[in-house]
Write a protein that holds these residues in place. Structure first.
Motif, PDB file in Angstrom:
ATOM      1  N   ILE A  80       0.829  -1.199   0.000  1.00 38.81           N
ATOM      2  CA  ILE A  80       0.000   0.000   0.000  1.00 38.81           C
ATOM      3  C   ILE A  80       0.874   1.264   0.000  1.00 38.81           C
ATOM      4  O   ILE A  80       1.896   1.299   0.691  1.00 38.81           O
ATOM      5  CB  ILE A  80      -0.939  -0.016   1.210  1.00 38.81           C
ATOM      6  CG1 ILE A  80      -1.955  -1.165   1.036  1.00 38.81           C
ATOM      7  CG2 ILE A  80      -1.656   1.296   1.408  1.00 38.81           C
ATOM      8  CD1 ILE A  80      -2.863  -1.389   2.208  1.00 38.81           C
ATOM      9  N   PRO A  81       0.539   2.298  -0.786  1.00 37.90           N
ATOM     10  CA  PRO A  81      -0.698   2.436  -1.548  1.00 37.90           C
ATOM     11  C   PRO A  81      -0.633   1.708  -2.889  1.00 37.90           C
ATOM     12  O   PRO A  81       0.427   1.613  -3.504  1.00 37.90           O
ATOM     13  CB  PRO A  81      -0.802   3.947  -1.768  1.00 37.90           C
ATOM     14  CG  PRO A  81       0.620   4.403  -1.823  1.00 37.90           C
ATOM     15  CD  PRO A  81       1.353   3.536  -0.837  1.00 37.90           C
ATOM     16  N   GLN A  82      -1.780   1.212  -3.340  1.00 37.02           N
ATOM     17  CA  GLN A  82      -1.853   0.587  -4.660  1.00 37.02           C
ATOM     18  C   GLN A  82      -1.897   1.670  -5.741  1.00 37.02           C
ATOM     19  O   GLN A  82      -2.158   2.836  -5.452  1.00 37.02           O
ATOM     20  CB  GLN A  82      -3.104  -0.295  -4.780  1.00 37.02           C
ATOM     21  CG  GLN A  82      -3.075  -1.522  -3.907  1.00 37.02           C
ATOM     22  CD  GLN A  82      -3.925  -1.369  -2.661  1.00 37.02           C
ATOM     23  OE1 GLN A  82      -4.235  -0.259  -2.238  1.00 37.02           O
ATOM     24  NE2 GLN A  82      -4.304  -2.496  -2.055  1.00 37.02           N
ATOM     25  N   SER A  83      -1.627   1.256  -6.964  1.00 36.91           N
ATOM     26  CA  SER A  83      -1.624   2.199  -8.085  1.00 36.91           C
ATOM     27  C   SER A  83      -2.621   1.770  -9.158  1.00 36.91           C
ATOM     28  O   SER A  83      -2.714   0.590  -9.471  1.00 36.91           O
ATOM     29  CB  SER A  83      -0.226   2.273  -8.709  1.00 36.91           C
ATOM     30  OG  SER A  83       0.717   2.776  -7.788  1.00 36.91           O
ATOM     31  N   GLY A  84      -3.348   2.735  -9.678  1.00 38.20           N
ATOM     32  CA  GLY A  84      -4.222   2.500 -10.824  1.00 38.20           C
ATOM     33  C   GLY A  84      -5.595   1.958 -10.515  1.00 38.20           C
ATOM     34  O   GLY A  84      -6.446   1.918 -11.405  1.00 38.20           O
ATOM     35  N   SER A 126       0.460  -3.004  -6.752  1.00 37.78           N
ATOM     36  CA  SER A 126       1.382  -4.037  -7.234  1.00 37.78           C
ATOM     37  C   SER A 126       0.626  -5.332  -7.574  1.00 37.78           C
ATOM     38  O   SER A 126      -0.390  -5.647  -6.975  1.00 37.78           O
ATOM     39  CB  SER A 126       2.476  -4.316  -6.212  1.00 37.78           C
ATOM     40  OG  SER A 126       1.956  -4.853  -5.015  1.00 37.78           O
ATOM     41  N   VAL A 127       1.201  -6.046  -8.555  1.00 37.42           N
ATOM     42  CA  VAL A 127       0.558  -7.248  -9.082  1.00 37.42           C
ATOM     43  C   VAL A 127       1.043  -8.470  -8.317  1.00 37.42           C
ATOM     44  O   VAL A 127       2.241  -8.612  -8.060  1.00 37.42           O
ATOM     45  CB  VAL A 127       0.860  -7.399 -10.590  1.00 37.42           C
ATOM     46  CG1 VAL A 127       0.202  -8.663 -11.145  1.00 37.42           C
ATOM     47  CG2 VAL A 127       0.370  -6.162 -11.354  1.00 37.42           C
ATOM     48  N   ARG A 128       0.126  -9.346  -7.982  1.00 33.33           N
ATOM     49  CA  ARG A 128       0.485 -10.558  -7.255  1.00 33.33           C
ATOM     50  C   ARG A 128       0.002 -11.804  -7.979  1.00 33.33           C
ATOM     51  O   ARG A 128      -0.482 -11.762  -9.094  1.00 33.33           O
ATOM     52  CB  ARG A 128      -0.089 -10.511  -5.833  1.00 33.33           C
ATOM     53  CG  ARG A 128       0.678  -9.611  -4.858  1.00 33.33           C
ATOM     54  CD  ARG A 128       2.174  -9.871  -4.768  1.00 33.33           C
ATOM     55  NE  ARG A 128       2.524 -11.261  -4.577  1.00 33.33           N
ATOM     56  CZ  ARG A 128       2.683 -11.849  -3.397  1.00 33.33           C
ATOM     57  NH1 ARG A 128       2.497 -11.173  -2.281  1.00 33.33           N
ATOM     58  NH2 ARG A 128       3.038 -13.100  -3.329  1.00 33.33           N
ATOM     59  N   ASP A 180      10.978   0.982  -4.840  1.00 29.40           N
ATOM     60  CA  ASP A 180      10.386   1.668  -3.689  1.00 29.40           C
ATOM     61  C   ASP A 180       9.717   0.730  -2.690  1.00 29.40           C
ATOM     62  O   ASP A 180       9.333   1.145  -1.601  1.00 29.40           O
ATOM     63  CB  ASP A 180       9.371   2.715  -4.164  1.00 29.40           C
ATOM     64  CG  ASP A 180       8.250   2.092  -4.988  1.00 29.40           C
ATOM     65  OD1 ASP A 180       8.472   1.014  -5.572  1.00 29.40           O
ATOM     66  OD2 ASP A 180       7.159   2.690  -5.037  1.00 29.40           O
ATOM     67  N   LYS A 181       9.586  -0.545  -3.058  1.00 27.43           N
ATOM     68  CA  LYS A 181       8.972  -1.525  -2.164  1.00 27.43           C
ATOM     69  C   LYS A 181       9.794  -2.803  -2.194  1.00 27.43           C
ATOM     70  O   LYS A 181      10.434  -3.119  -3.199  1.00 27.43           O
ATOM     71  CB  LYS A 181       7.530  -1.830  -2.589  1.00 27.43           C
ATOM     72  CG  LYS A 181       6.553  -0.677  -2.419  1.00 27.43           C
ATOM     73  CD  LYS A 181       5.153  -1.123  -2.830  1.00 27.43           C
ATOM     74  CE  LYS A 181       4.128  -0.022  -2.560  1.00 27.43           C
ATOM     75  NZ  LYS A 181       4.306   1.129  -3.468  1.00 27.43           N
ATOM     76  N   PRO A 184       8.130  -9.476  -2.705  1.00 26.56           N
ATOM     77  CA  PRO A 184       7.514  -9.524  -4.034  1.00 26.56           C
ATOM     78  C   PRO A 184       6.426  -8.472  -4.240  1.00 26.56           C
ATOM     79  O   PRO A 184       5.569  -8.633  -5.110  1.00 26.56           O
ATOM     80  CB  PRO A 184       6.910 -10.920  -4.053  1.00 26.56           C
ATOM     81  CG  PRO A 184       6.445 -11.125  -2.640  1.00 26.56           C
ATOM     82  CD  PRO A 184       7.473 -10.445  -1.784  1.00 26.56           C
ATOM     83  N   HIS A 185       6.462  -7.423  -3.436  1.00 31.52           N
ATOM     84  CA  HIS A 185       5.392  -6.427  -3.464  1.00 31.52           C
ATOM     85  C   HIS A 185       5.705  -5.253  -4.397  1.00 31.52           C
ATOM     86  O   HIS A 185       5.021  -4.231  -4.345  1.00 31.52           O
ATOM     87  CB  HIS A 185       5.132  -5.913  -2.044  1.00 31.52           C
ATOM     88  CG  HIS A 185       5.014  -6.992  -1.027  1.00 31.52           C
ATOM     89  ND1 HIS A 185       3.992  -7.922  -1.036  1.00 31.52           N
ATOM     90  CD2 HIS A 185       5.813  -7.331   0.018  1.00 31.52           C
ATOM     91  CE1 HIS A 185       4.153  -8.774  -0.030  1.00 31.52           C
ATOM     92  NE2 HIS A 185       5.253  -8.432   0.625  1.00 31.52           N
ATOM     93  N   ASN A 186       6.703  -5.402  -5.238  1.00 29.93           N
ATOM     94  CA  ASN A 186       7.128  -4.288  -6.093  1.00 29.93           C
ATOM     95  C   ASN A 186       6.967  -4.590  -7.584  1.00 29.93           C
ATOM     96  O   ASN A 186       7.621  -3.982  -8.414  1.00 29.93           O
ATOM     97  CB  ASN A 186       8.580  -3.925  -5.799  1.00 29.93           C
ATOM     98  CG  ASN A 186       9.534  -5.075  -6.085  1.00 29.93           C
ATOM     99  OD1 ASN A 186       9.111  -6.229  -6.245  1.00 29.93           O
ATOM    100  ND2 ASN A 186      10.816  -4.777  -6.144  1.00 29.93           N
ATOM    101  N   CYS A 187       6.100  -5.535  -7.921  1.00 25.31           N
ATOM    102  CA  CYS A 187       5.856  -5.874  -9.322  1.00 25.31           C
ATOM    103  C   CYS A 187       4.630  -5.104  -9.828  1.00 25.31           C
ATOM    104  O   CYS A 187       3.565  -5.161  -9.203  1.00 25.31           O
ATOM    105  CB  CYS A 187       5.626  -7.382  -9.470  1.00 25.31           C
ATOM    106  SG  CYS A 187       5.225  -7.886 -11.165  1.00 25.31           S
ATOM    107  N   TYR A 188       4.809  -4.405 -10.929  1.00 28.78           N
ATOM    108  CA  TYR A 188       3.716  -3.597 -11.483  1.00 28.78           C
ATOM    109  C   TYR A 188       3.469  -3.969 -12.941  1.00 28.78           C
ATOM    110  O   TYR A 188       4.365  -4.450 -13.636  1.00 28.78           O
ATOM    111  CB  TYR A 188       4.037  -2.106 -11.375  1.00 28.78           C
ATOM    112  CG  TYR A 188       3.977  -1.596  -9.959  1.00 28.78           C
ATOM    113  CD1 TYR A 188       2.806  -1.060  -9.445  1.00 28.78           C
ATOM    114  CD2 TYR A 188       5.093  -1.684  -9.123  1.00 28.78           C
ATOM    115  CE1 TYR A 188       2.740  -0.611  -8.128  1.00 28.78           C
ATOM    116  CE2 TYR A 188       5.035  -1.243  -7.814  1.00 28.78           C
ATOM    117  CZ  TYR A 188       3.862  -0.704  -7.320  1.00 28.78           C
ATOM    118  OH  TYR A 188       3.796  -0.271  -6.016  1.00 28.78           O
TER     119      TYR A 188
END
Length: 269
Positions: A80-84, A126-128, A180-181, A184-188
């Motif tokens: 968090i925060p999420q994007s889009g 971010s994508v999971r 910035d994260k 695995p929380h930094n995949c966009y």
């Protein structure tokens, strides 16, 4: 001689009188040309448009035909925060494991997500990873399912050909990592590249002809009256019932908008 003059005068008078009578007769019986009836038409405000399968709003017909992209979105504190996600038309939120939830956001036009950085055409995430029930839900929308990673028991379905996927082994170029994260929380996902990968993988751009959508929307110009005596009033407040985050939505009549009043502390653990 006098007789001839009088006769001539009478002839002139009679001729003049006859001419005057004919003139008045013709003008009295002259019909004015009929005015053609002017056909009045009401301009259709929705001409060239169709209702979105996702929101029920009228959008361009060609856009309404497009398949949506269902993107798996992280939903824990490190993400968090999420994007889009504010650009998504529909968001599913479901429990995954422990006390956390994960979201699946459906985008009609992911390439239109606002630019997050000068070199990025749409930051989503971010994508999971996939969970099998999200994959089934994406298929119900005839969507292109976008995820990065998957649970072991989901692989068989993901590789069955029953679902179009853009993921770490099929369309990897649509994703990137940020600094910035922590992983695995930094995949966009890049919204524009998702549409490029769809084209590269030769997935259908538009819905199947037989696709009828999930919802039956009420007439957009008329209020819908619920006549079911057992129906509960949802005009002011809706409580979803999750034990994890007490998701609650309130309707603001003045702003004609819905406010999410969820208590998210529990899912941020």
């Amino acid at each position: 001689m006098k007789v001839k003059i009088i006769t001539a005068i009478l002839s002139v008078v009679l001729a003049a009188g006859a001419g005057t009578a004919i003139f008045f007769y013709m003008n009295q019986n002259k019909q004015e040309p009929k005015k053609e009836a002017v056909e009045t038409t009401t301009t259709d405000p929705y001409a060239g448009m169709a209702r979105s399968f996702l929101t029920g709003e009228y959008i361009k017909e060609k856009d309404a035909k497009r398949r949506p992209y269902a993107v798996m979105i992280n939903n824990i504190q490190d993400a968090i925060p999420q994007s889009g996600i504010s650009k998504a038309s529909i968001i599913y939120e479901s429990p995954v494991e422990g006390s956390i939830t994960r979201m699946m956001a459906l985008f009609e036009k992911p390439e239109k997500v606002n630019k997050a950085t000068p070199d990025n055409n749409g930051k989503i995430g971010s994508v999971r990873s996939c969970r099998i029930y999200f994959a089934y839900m994406a298929n119900e929308w005839d969507a292109i399912y976008c995820h990065f990673g998957q649970s072991k028991y989901a692989k068989r379905f993901l590789k069955s050909g029953k679902l179009d996927v853009i993921n770490s082994w099929k369309g990897q170029n649509a994703y990137y990592r940020t600094s910035d994260k922590p992983a695995p929380h930094n995949c966009y996902a890049d919204g524009k590249k998702l549409t490029q990968q769809r084209k590269k993988l030769k997935y259908r751009k538009n819905h199947k002809e037989s696709y009828g959508g999930h919802f039956n929307f009420a007439d957009i110009d008329k209020p819908y009256e619920i006549t079911d005596p057992n129906a509960k009033d949802a005009s002011k407040k809706v409580v979803v019932g999750y034990n994890y985050n007490n998701a609650t939505y309130k309707y603001n009549a003045d702003k004609k908008s819905i406010i999410d009043t969820s208590m998210v502390q529990s899912i941020l653990m």
